[in-house]
Design an enzyme around this catalytic site. Structure first.
Site, short mmCIF file in Angstrom:
data_model
loop_
_atom_site.label_atom_id
_atom_site.label_comp_id
_atom_site.label_asym_id
_atom_site.label_seq_id
_atom_site.Cartn_x
_atom_site.Cartn_y
_atom_site.Cartn_z
CG ASP A 56 -3.38 4.28 4.04
OD1 ASP A 56 -4.43 4.12 4.68
OD2 ASP A 56 -3.12 3.67 2.98
CD1 TRP B 57 -2.44 -2.11 1.46
CD2 TRP B 57 -3.15 -0.79 -0.20
NE1 TRP B 57 -3.53 -2.71 0.87
CE2 TRP B 57 -3.99 -1.92 -0.14
CE3 TRP B 57 -3.40 0.18 -1.18
CZ2 TRP B 57 -5.07 -2.11 -1.02
CZ3 TRP B 57 -4.48 0.00 -2.04
CH2 TRP B 57 -5.29 -1.13 -1.97
CE LYS C 116 -8.94 -2.69 3.54
NZ LYS C 116 -7.94 -2.02 2.74
C1 LIG Z 1 -7.52 -1.31 1.74
C2 LIG Z 1 -6.46 -0.31 1.82
C3 LIG Z 1 -6.41 0.79 0.94
C4 LIG Z 1 -7.40 0.97 -0.19
O1 LIG Z 1 -8.59 1.46 0.26
P1 LIG Z 1 -9.73 1.89 -0.75
O2 LIG Z 1 -10.75 2.51 0.15
O3 LIG Z 1 -10.21 0.65 -1.44
O4 LIG Z 1 -9.15 2.85 -1.72
C5 LIG Z 1 -5.41 1.71 1.13
N1 LIG Z 1 -4.51 1.59 2.11
C6 LIG Z 1 -4.53 0.55 2.97
C7 LIG Z 1 -3.50 0.47 4.05
C8 LIG Z 1 -5.49 -0.43 2.85
O5 LIG Z 1 -5.51 -1.47 3.70
#
Ligand SMILES: *Cc1c(COP(=O)(O)O)cnc(C)c1O
Length: 366
Positions: free
Chosen positions: A177, A119, A201
């Site tokens: 993030d 990521w 998540k």
């Molecule tokens: C799942 C995930 C993403 C992507 O998220 P989206 O909402 O699908 O764009 C980005 N960063 C991390 C760390 C993730 O686990």
């Protein structure tokens, strides 16, 4: 719809004894049973208004109350200090990969990133469209003077790598993030300039992206930034610049309240530790039958990634797991292997049952 039926098939308690299933998916919105039941009820009737939650106009007082309630629960959970704004946005974390440089470069030409896995590579690739990137090792500082911010990925969902301690950036804004480990542990928000996490998540259902931003970083977005994606615009309009994802905001509010009732983020952290340790313990005692490539001090408490020897054995593991009710354990498509995502809504009983299954499989096939 009968809530009972939903609860019955989803009860993760003793997977085998009730014939239920548990999802260990990295991306599917996994909700606590109580939250799911309440969300279903309120779809048709929201708090004595005679309207379903999706019928509430977002410009009216009922929705504004609902959203303000969700935001204040989130502030309480995070013990958010003064000087930070909570924004409810859309576009997911992937859109933030662009919005962070568009909003935070503020005339600078370089931003610093750490590359800790899949990521962060995605975030870097997107940011490269806007600026030069200075790559730093996970805890390697200081950054070059003149860089705009340092971006980190708190939990590498695909690789099973997690920051324990975040780098000390001095005055440089730290951007994280936190999509896959947001609300699974307490964090000292005052160390961050900006935090973002998409909802599917640990917060609820896809469609909502939570952004927490320090007020002094608002303003100065690049002139080509769409207004709905300008952090200052969203802050000024209380995240109601345009139609918000009403249902996702509603579910988020229910999840925040549920987390507070569970004892908040300290409880979630303790549970995540216990859930992940019971899996790592089986891995470490399996004599190499299961292999985790992440160093013990960086192993994730929410994304447990490991491998078996060869694709045939991996397929057999996934097939047997599925028939026992342990779903979506395949690793990220770019990484392979096995991955168990232990988000807040995955119960300790479910993690224990998975550990027992892993032990049993190793005994039979090892
Ligand atoms: C799942 C995930 C993403 C992507 O998220 P989206 O909402 O699908 O764009 C980005 N960063 C991390 C760390 C993730 O686990």
């Amino acid at each position: 719809m009968a809530d009972g039926a939903v609860l019955e098939t989803r009860r993760g308690g003793c997977v085998r004894s009730v014939g239920g299933t548990v999802s260990f998916s990295a991306s599917g919105g996994h909700l606590p049973n109580e939250v799911l039941a309440q969300a279903i009820r309120e779809l048709s009737e929201w708090r004595g208004t005679g309207q379903g939650v999706l019928e509430l106009p977002f410009t009216g007082p009922a929705f504004k109350d609902l959203q303000a309630g969700a935001m204040s629960s989130l502030r309480a959970l995070l013990r958010l200090p003064e000087g930070y704004r909570v924004l409810f946005m859309q576009g997911g974390a992937s859109t933030q990969f662009s919005l962070v440089p568009m909003n935070l470069l503020r005339g600078k030409e370089t931003a610093s990133y750490t590359d800790t896995g899949y990521w962060s590579k995605r975030a870097i690739a997107e940011a490269l469209r806007y600026c030069r990137i200075e790559l730093l090792p996970p805890h390697g500082l200081p950054a070059t003077p003149g860089t705009a911010y340092l971006h980190v990925t708190s939990n590498e969902t695909a690789d099973g790598w997690q920051y324990r301690e975040f780098p000390d950036t001095g005055g440089l804004p730290l951007v994280a993030d936190m999509t896959s480990d947001f609300l699974t542990r307490p964090i000292d928000v005052s160390r961050f300039g900006l935090i973002y996490a998409s909802a599917q998540k640990n917060i609820g259902v896809a469609g909502l992206t939570v952004v927490i931003v320090r007020e002094d970083l608002l303003g100065g977005a690049h002139m080509l930034t769409p207004s709905a994606f300008d952090y200052r615009m969203q802050a000024q309009s209380d995240s109601l610049y345009n139609t918000p994802p009403v249902f996702a905001v509603h579910v988020a509010g229910l999840v925040f309240a549920w987390l507070l009732a569970q004892g908040g983020l300290e409880s979630m952290q303790a549970a995540a530790r216990r859930k992940s340790l019971c899996l790592y313990d089986v891995i470490d005692r399996s004599d190499g039958f299961y292999r985790c490539q992440v160093a013990p001090e960086a192993r994730s408490c929410v994304s447990v990634c490991f491998r078996l020897a060869g694709t045939a054995l991996t397929r057999a593991f996934l097939g047997e797991a599925e028939s026992e009710g342990f779903l979506h354990l395949a690793g990220h498509s770019r990484v392979g292997g096995i991955r168990a995502s232990l988000y807040n809504a995955v119960s300790e009983e479910a993690a224990t049952a998975l550990a027992e299954f892993m032990q049993d499989f190793a005994n039979r096939r090892g």
